[in-house]
Enzyme design. Structure first.
Site, PDB file in Angstrom:
ATOM      1  N   PHE A 102       0.856  -1.184   0.000  1.00 49.29           N
ATOM      2  CA  PHE A 102       0.000   0.000   0.000  1.00 49.29           C
ATOM      3  C   PHE A 102       0.889   1.231   0.000  1.00 49.29           C
ATOM      4  O   PHE A 102       1.739   1.410   0.877  1.00 49.29           O
ATOM      5  CB  PHE A 102      -0.925   0.048   1.220  1.00 49.29           C
ATOM      6  CG  PHE A 102      -1.793   1.275   1.247  1.00 49.29           C
ATOM      7  CD1 PHE A 102      -2.873   1.392   0.396  1.00 49.29           C
ATOM      8  CD2 PHE A 102      -1.516   2.325   2.113  1.00 49.29           C
ATOM      9  CE1 PHE A 102      -3.668   2.536   0.392  1.00 49.29           C
ATOM     10  CE2 PHE A 102      -2.298   3.465   2.125  1.00 49.29           C
ATOM     11  CZ  PHE A 102      -3.375   3.569   1.255  1.00 49.29           C
ATOM     12  N   GLN A 158      -9.790   0.588   8.365  1.00 44.55           N
ATOM     13  CA  GLN A 158      -8.467  -0.039   8.249  1.00 44.55           C
ATOM     14  C   GLN A 158      -7.406   0.589   9.140  1.00 44.55           C
ATOM     15  O   GLN A 158      -6.361  -0.022   9.385  1.00 44.55           O
ATOM     16  CB  GLN A 158      -7.977   0.028   6.794  1.00 44.55           C
ATOM     17  CG  GLN A 158      -8.786  -0.820   5.827  1.00 44.55           C
ATOM     18  CD  GLN A 158      -9.799   0.020   5.073  1.00 44.55           C
ATOM     19  OE1 GLN A 158     -10.360   0.962   5.631  1.00 44.55           O
ATOM     20  NE2 GLN A 158     -10.070  -0.322   3.828  1.00 44.55           N
ATOM     21  N   THR A 209     -21.663  -3.761  11.196  1.00 43.58           N
ATOM     22  CA  THR A 209     -22.021  -4.626  10.072  1.00 43.58           C
ATOM     23  C   THR A 209     -21.560  -6.042  10.370  1.00 43.58           C
ATOM     24  O   THR A 209     -20.462  -6.259  10.889  1.00 43.58           O
ATOM     25  CB  THR A 209     -21.393  -4.119   8.758  1.00 43.58           C
ATOM     26  OG1 THR A 209     -19.971  -4.075   8.890  1.00 43.58           O
ATOM     27  CG2 THR A 209     -21.897  -2.704   8.438  1.00 43.58           C
ATOM     28  N   LEU A 210     -22.401  -7.010  10.026  1.00 41.32           N
ATOM     29  CA  LEU A 210     -22.171  -8.409  10.399  1.00 41.32           C
ATOM     30  C   LEU A 210     -22.050  -9.322   9.182  1.00 41.32           C
ATOM     31  O   LEU A 210     -22.307 -10.518   9.272  1.00 41.32           O
ATOM     32  CB  LEU A 210     -23.317  -8.897  11.291  1.00 41.32           C
ATOM     33  CG  LEU A 210     -23.663  -8.025  12.504  1.00 41.32           C
ATOM     34  CD1 LEU A 210     -24.915  -8.531  13.195  1.00 41.32           C
ATOM     35  CD2 LEU A 210     -22.486  -7.982  13.481  1.00 41.32           C
ATOM     36  N   GLY A 211     -21.676  -8.770   8.052  1.00 41.86           N
ATOM     37  CA  GLY A 211     -21.556  -9.582   6.840  1.00 41.86           C
ATOM     38  C   GLY A 211     -22.881 -10.169   6.417  1.00 41.86           C
ATOM     39  O   GLY A 211     -23.901  -9.468   6.350  1.00 41.86           O
ATOM     40  N   ASP A 243     -18.355  -0.253   1.958  1.00 48.20           N
ATOM     41  CA  ASP A 243     -18.476   1.140   1.512  1.00 48.20           C
ATOM     42  C   ASP A 243     -19.859   1.394   0.910  1.00 48.20           C
ATOM     43  O   ASP A 243     -20.460   2.450   1.132  1.00 48.20           O
ATOM     44  CB  ASP A 243     -17.399   1.454   0.475  1.00 48.20           C
ATOM     45  CG  ASP A 243     -15.993   1.336   1.046  1.00 48.20           C
ATOM     46  OD1 ASP A 243     -15.846   1.444   2.278  1.00 48.20           O
ATOM     47  OD2 ASP A 243     -15.050   1.130   0.262  1.00 48.20           O
TER      48      ASP A 243
END
Length: 331
Positions: A102, A158, A209-211, A243
């Site tokens: 990155f 991140q 968020t839990l997928g 996102d």
């Protein structure tokens, strides 16, 4: 890039201190990305008026044109005179192992941007999304929002592993909303020693968020609300799903939808991006949103959500920012 072999076959355990390897790859795919740009693209798809605030390099011209065509205001993007735009370069082998780099590039200059200047040029935004950027810029955004009285959503994303406990607490303190995925939520609690109840003393809403299990929304009052996920027709590429959820969720809130229904819109947009290759290859069709939401959450939700979307969304000119048209709210 894709390497048609196994990295493990070419890494010699007794020579790892002198690695010098070159992998001949089969293909190269270049995709647009970046957390803020992905979220802004999604907000533009919903007919809102997102303002992208970040730093890019002299190589940003083509990307700027793309974003502006999809409703994103890039007026406040700082162009570095010395660095290229941040980028992530990754090679994946047949075992799905990855070797990646990155390059932050111009991103380190994001702290040079002041929200005071943004307000002078474009007016006060309805909401600031403080998401992954240079840590210095993230801390500055939170401080500016508190000083200026701007509601903001804290999304450490991140950068959470890099931030200290003190920095994390300073970043989220006073945020209107804290949003993370399930793993990040656990890491945040472990780093800071603060549970959800304690965090809610200074944050109005915590979204996790839990997928495939959906989304959990907690507030200071009442029991947490669980919103099921929208099942994708197929998963082509998981990149950018979070996102897209954020764009739908915050876009729904800016449309004055209740949090649970805004999360339904977010889950629908997450499914759309999972079904495409790339983070900005989807479009929002009100008819499809109605169908997907109705199938998952029922007809009442579908009708209310579809009614909150613009008739046409993309492609087309940037949405109006006329303050008389309150459908186009700014983030």
């Amino acid at each position: 890039m894709r390497f048609p072999g196994r990295f493990a076959d070419h890494l010699l355990p007794d020579r790892l201190d002198r690695v010098s390897l070159s992998f001949l790859v089969d293909d190269l795919v270049i995709r647009r990305g970046g957390v803020a740009a992905n979220i802004s693209y999604g907000l533009g798809q919903l007919g809102l008026a997102p303002m992208l605030v970040g730093a890019a390099g002299s190589d940003f011209a083509d990307y700027r044109s793309w974003l502006e065509q999809h409703g994103v205001d890039c007026t406040h993007v700082l162009l570095s005179k010395v660095s290229h735009t941040a980028r992530f370069v990754c090679t994946t082998d047949e075992d799905l192992c990855q070797i990646a780099s990155f390059y932050p590039g111009a991103m380190v200059e994001a702290a040079d941007i002041r929200l005071d200047d943004v307000i002078v040029r474009s007016g006060r935004p309805d909401l600031v999304l403080a998401c992954a950027d240079s840590p210095a810029a993230m801390m500055q955004r939170a401080q500016e929002c508190r000083r200026l009285g701007l509601p903001y959503a804290a999304d450490p994303s991140q950068q959470l592993p890099r931030m200290s406990a003190v920095e994390v607490l300073e970043f989220v303190r006073g945020a209107w909303c804290l949003i993370t995925n399930e793993y990040e939520a656990a890491l945040l609690r472990s780093k800071t020693g603060c549970g959800e109840e304690e965090l809610l003393t200074s944050i109005e809403m915590i979204v996790t968020t839990l997928g495939e299990n959906g989304v959990r929304i907690a507030t200071r009052h009442g029991e947490p609300e669980l919103v099921p996920a929208v099942a994708p027709k197929e998963i082509v590429d998981p990149t950018g799903g979070g996102d897209a959820f954020r764009a739908g969720f915050f876009g729904g809130l800016l449309r004055r939808l209740p949090a649970g229904m805004a999360a339904q819109l977010g889950c629908t947009m997450a499914a759309l991006v999972l079904e495409t290759s790339g983070t900005q290859a989807y479009s929002v069709d009100p008819d499809e949103v109605f169908e997907r939401v109705t199938d998952t959450y029922g007809g009442a939700s579908g009708s209310l959500l579809a009614a909150s979307l613009p008739v046409t969304v993309s492609p087309g000119p940037a949405p109006s920012t006329n303050t008389a048209d309150r459908r186009h709210r700014r983030a």
